[in-house]
Design a protein around this motif. Structure first.
Motif, PDB file in Angstrom:
ATOM      1  N   ARG A 113       2.537  -1.410   4.968  1.00 54.69           N
ATOM      2  CA  ARG A 113       3.211  -2.102   3.855  1.00 54.69           C
ATOM      3  C   ARG A 113       4.605  -2.282   3.858  1.00 54.69           C
ATOM      4  O   ARG A 113       5.132  -1.389   4.583  1.00 54.69           O
ATOM      5  CB  ARG A 113       2.453  -1.340   2.412  1.00 54.69           C
ATOM      6  CG  ARG A 113       3.286  -0.309   2.069  1.00 54.69           C
ATOM      7  CD  ARG A 113       2.947   0.233   0.723  1.00 54.69           C
ATOM      8  NE  ARG A 113       1.781   1.130   0.573  1.00 54.69           N
ATOM      9  CZ  ARG A 113       1.608   2.343   1.147  1.00 54.69           C
ATOM     10  NH1 ARG A 113       2.448   2.870   1.376  1.00 54.69           N
ATOM     11  NH2 ARG A 113       0.562   2.902   0.656  1.00 54.69           N
ATOM     12  N   ASP A 117       5.728  -5.771  -0.557  1.00 56.12           N
ATOM     13  CA  ASP A 117       4.291  -5.700  -1.129  1.00 56.12           C
ATOM     14  C   ASP A 117       4.013  -4.997  -2.280  1.00 56.12           C
ATOM     15  O   ASP A 117       3.297  -5.360  -3.122  1.00 56.12           O
ATOM     16  CB  ASP A 117       3.504  -4.976   0.096  1.00 56.12           C
ATOM     17  CG  ASP A 117       3.477  -5.801   1.307  1.00 56.12           C
ATOM     18  OD1 ASP A 117       3.392  -7.101   1.243  1.00 56.12           O
ATOM     19  OD2 ASP A 117       3.439  -5.213   2.451  1.00 56.12           O
ATOM     20  N   THR A 135      -4.081  -4.103  -4.141  1.00 61.29           N
ATOM     21  CA  THR A 135      -3.617  -4.967  -2.927  1.00 61.29           C
ATOM     22  C   THR A 135      -5.219  -5.137  -2.225  1.00 61.29           C
ATOM     23  O   THR A 135      -5.894  -4.211  -2.381  1.00 61.29           O
ATOM     24  CB  THR A 135      -2.870  -4.406  -1.949  1.00 61.29           C
ATOM     25  OG1 THR A 135      -3.128  -3.017  -1.615  1.00 61.29           O
ATOM     26  CG2 THR A 135      -1.389  -4.651  -2.642  1.00 61.29           C
ATOM     27  N   THR A 137      -7.033  -7.414   1.374  1.00 64.84           N
ATOM     28  CA  THR A 137      -6.865  -8.421   2.238  1.00 64.84           C
ATOM     29  C   THR A 137      -8.002  -9.380   2.732  1.00 64.84           C
ATOM     30  O   THR A 137      -9.204  -8.802   2.447  1.00 64.84           O
ATOM     31  CB  THR A 137      -6.261  -7.469   3.525  1.00 64.84           C
ATOM     32  OG1 THR A 137      -5.570  -8.464   4.669  1.00 64.84           O
ATOM     33  CG2 THR A 137      -7.504  -6.808   4.091  1.00 64.84           C
ATOM     34  N   TRP A 174     -12.726 -10.654  -0.549  1.00 67.32           N
ATOM     35  CA  TRP A 174     -11.418  -9.967  -0.323  1.00 67.32           C
ATOM     36  C   TRP A 174     -12.140  -8.447  -0.128  1.00 67.32           C
ATOM     37  O   TRP A 174     -12.941  -8.103  -0.736  1.00 67.32           O
ATOM     38  CB  TRP A 174     -10.350 -10.156  -1.331  1.00 67.32           C
ATOM     39  CG  TRP A 174      -9.827 -11.329  -1.586  1.00 67.32           C
ATOM     40  CD1 TRP A 174     -10.027 -12.188  -2.604  1.00 67.32           C
ATOM     41  CD2 TRP A 174      -9.042 -11.791  -0.935  1.00 67.32           C
ATOM     42  NE1 TRP A 174      -9.527 -13.237  -2.581  1.00 67.32           N
ATOM     43  CE2 TRP A 174      -8.734 -13.216  -1.642  1.00 67.32           C
ATOM     44  CE3 TRP A 174      -7.919 -11.478   0.124  1.00 67.32           C
ATOM     45  CZ2 TRP A 174      -7.677 -13.897  -1.018  1.00 67.32           C
ATOM     46  CZ3 TRP A 174      -6.928 -12.402   0.478  1.00 67.32           C
ATOM     47  CH2 TRP A 174      -6.967 -13.622   0.125  1.00 67.32           C
ATOM     48  N   ASN A 177      -7.713  -3.086   0.383  1.00 66.68           N
ATOM     49  CA  ASN A 177      -7.231  -2.264   1.563  1.00 66.68           C
ATOM     50  C   ASN A 177      -6.545  -1.090   1.182  1.00 66.68           C
ATOM     51  O   ASN A 177      -6.164  -0.219   2.016  1.00 66.68           O
ATOM     52  CB  ASN A 177      -6.046  -3.315   2.118  1.00 66.68           C
ATOM     53  CG  ASN A 177      -4.694  -3.404   1.174  1.00 66.68           C
ATOM     54  OD1 ASN A 177      -4.764  -2.833   0.164  1.00 66.68           O
ATOM     55  ND2 ASN A 177      -3.838  -4.260   1.697  1.00 66.68           N
ATOM     56  N   ALA A 205      -2.810 -10.184  -2.834  1.00 71.67           N
ATOM     57  CA  ALA A 205      -3.234 -10.395  -1.265  1.00 71.67           C
ATOM     58  C   ALA A 205      -2.186  -9.679  -0.478  1.00 71.67           C
ATOM     59  O   ALA A 205      -0.796  -9.900  -0.788  1.00 71.67           O
ATOM     60  CB  ALA A 205      -3.299 -11.718  -0.963  1.00 71.67           C
ATOM     61  N   MET A 206      -2.421  -8.939   0.604  1.00 68.70           N
ATOM     62  CA  MET A 206      -1.595  -8.621   1.685  1.00 68.70           C
ATOM     63  C   MET A 206      -2.069  -9.220   2.937  1.00 68.70           C
ATOM     64  O   MET A 206      -3.479  -9.171   3.240  1.00 68.70           O
ATOM     65  CB  MET A 206      -1.497  -7.084   1.838  1.00 68.70           C
ATOM     66  CG  MET A 206      -0.524  -6.524   0.923  1.00 68.70           C
ATOM     67  SD  MET A 206      -0.520  -4.632   0.708  1.00 68.70           S
ATOM     68  CE  MET A 206      -0.207  -4.454   2.471  1.00 68.70           C
ATOM     69  N   PRO A 207      -1.193  -9.326   4.049  1.00 68.42           N
ATOM     70  CA  PRO A 207      -2.064  -9.824   5.443  1.00 68.42           C
ATOM     71  C   PRO A 207      -2.482  -8.693   5.863  1.00 68.42           C
ATOM     72  O   PRO A 207      -2.299  -7.595   5.939  1.00 68.42           O
ATOM     73  CB  PRO A 207      -0.625 -10.123   6.171  1.00 68.42           C
ATOM     74  CG  PRO A 207       0.541  -9.311   5.381  1.00 68.42           C
ATOM     75  CD  PRO A 207      -0.089  -9.496   4.005  1.00 68.42           C
ATOM     76  N   ARG A 208      -3.409  -9.090   6.839  1.00 69.48           N
ATOM     77  CA  ARG A 208      -4.148  -8.200   7.736  1.00 69.48           C
ATOM     78  C   ARG A 208      -3.414  -6.976   8.540  1.00 69.48           C
ATOM     79  O   ARG A 208      -3.787  -5.763   8.631  1.00 69.48           O
ATOM     80  CB  ARG A 208      -5.280  -8.717   8.516  1.00 69.48           C
ATOM     81  CG  ARG A 208      -6.450  -9.189   7.741  1.00 69.48           C
ATOM     82  CD  ARG A 208      -7.413  -9.768   8.679  1.00 69.48           C
ATOM     83  NE  ARG A 208      -8.077  -9.024   9.556  1.00 69.48           N
ATOM     84  CZ  ARG A 208      -8.871  -9.288  10.441  1.00 69.48           C
ATOM     85  NH1 ARG A 208      -9.476 -10.574  10.757  1.00 69.48           N
ATOM     86  NH2 ARG A 208      -9.403  -8.491  11.480  1.00 69.48           N
ATOM     87  N   SER A 211      -2.303  -3.913   6.591  1.00 69.97           N
ATOM     88  CA  SER A 211      -3.314  -3.494   5.720  1.00 69.97           C
ATOM     89  C   SER A 211      -4.136  -2.390   6.337  1.00 69.97           C
ATOM     90  O   SER A 211      -5.219  -1.902   5.931  1.00 69.97           O
ATOM     91  CB  SER A 211      -4.246  -4.406   5.198  1.00 69.97           C
ATOM     92  OG  SER A 211      -3.864  -5.484   4.346  1.00 69.97           O
TER      93      SER A 211
END
Length: 235
Positions: A113, A117, A135, A137, A174, A177, A205-208, A211
């Motif tokens: 992270r 984030d 959070t 992903t 979703w 994560n 949301a966070m990108p993969r 995560s």
């Protein structure tokens, strides 16, 4: 004045990857990345680590966190739920005179992270009325198409049966994560008593690629590979 604090819970015992919280990762002990990310957030007033392990406590202090006590053994077993341990730490700090408004819980096994984030989830929590912002992903497997459950006859069926033929025709899904949880103080106490899903939760949301939650050696090596590909410093 009410404060926003970060909590990081790290047990000494780990069966999936022994010693993982202090295992060297991208130039630092793993837990040190979460501490550095929290310290880099202007919206966080203090960073506190709860642990039952002396080595973790020493490393946490060396990297700028406060370790106010050794976590009681009954809150540090494999079976002990996490939320009561967070509540125990926050209640201890309040007993020392702290006034706490928001609790930002960071999982030490999520080193990818960024401070941004954390700040995004905190800003969402402060602007809204949810009890908890956590959070999430985009998952690699969609329960409408690829997640299946074994039935009584030994065969499999979709976890969420539907007649849709396109991903666009089903609700967005979703995956939690585990990276950042921003609690309102009263909601944390309620969840410690009644359970996680008894509070109102909003996703952030966070990108993969940021995560990964490190549970075993495969996760650790995959996270290391992702960290090596980042252009900006990890923490």
């Amino acid at each position: 004045m009410s404060r926003t604090i970060a909590t990081i819970l790290a047990r000494g015992g780990s069966k999936g990857l022994p010693g993982k919280n202090v295992r060297p990762f991208a130039g630092k002990p793993l837990i040190a990345h979460s501490i550095a990310q929290a310290l880099a957030c202007p919206g966080i007033d203090g960073v506190y680590v709860s642990t039952d392990d002396e080595e973790i406590a020493r490393i946490a202090r060396e990297h700028g966190a406060t370790v106010p006590y050794r976590r009681p053994a009954e809150l540090a077993t494999d079976q002990a739920p996490k939320i009561p341990a967070i509540e125990h730490l926050v209640a201890h700090l309040e007993g020392q005179g702290e006034a706490i408004d928001f609790v930002v819980d960071l999982q030490p096994t999520s080193p990818l992270r960024t401070p941004a984030d954390i700040e995004a989830a905190l800003a969402q929590a402060r602007a809204g009325d949810a009890d908890l912002v956590t959070t999430v992903t985009e998952p690699s497997h969609n329960p409408y198409y690829t997640l299946v459950e074994v039935q009584a006859d030994g065969c499999v069926a979709l976890s969420k049966p539907n007649a849709a033929v396109r991903r666009q025709d089903v609700p967005a899904v979703w995956g939690l994560n585990g990276s950042v949880y921003v609690w309102r103080r009263a909601a944390l106490a309620r969840a410690a008593r009644d359970g996680f899903w008894t509070v109102r939760i909003q996703p952030c949301a966070m990108p993969r690629e940021r995560s990964v939650d490190i549970d075993d050696l495969f996760d650790f090596e995959f996270a290391q590979w992702l960290a090596s590909r980042r252009k900006e410093p990890l923490s």
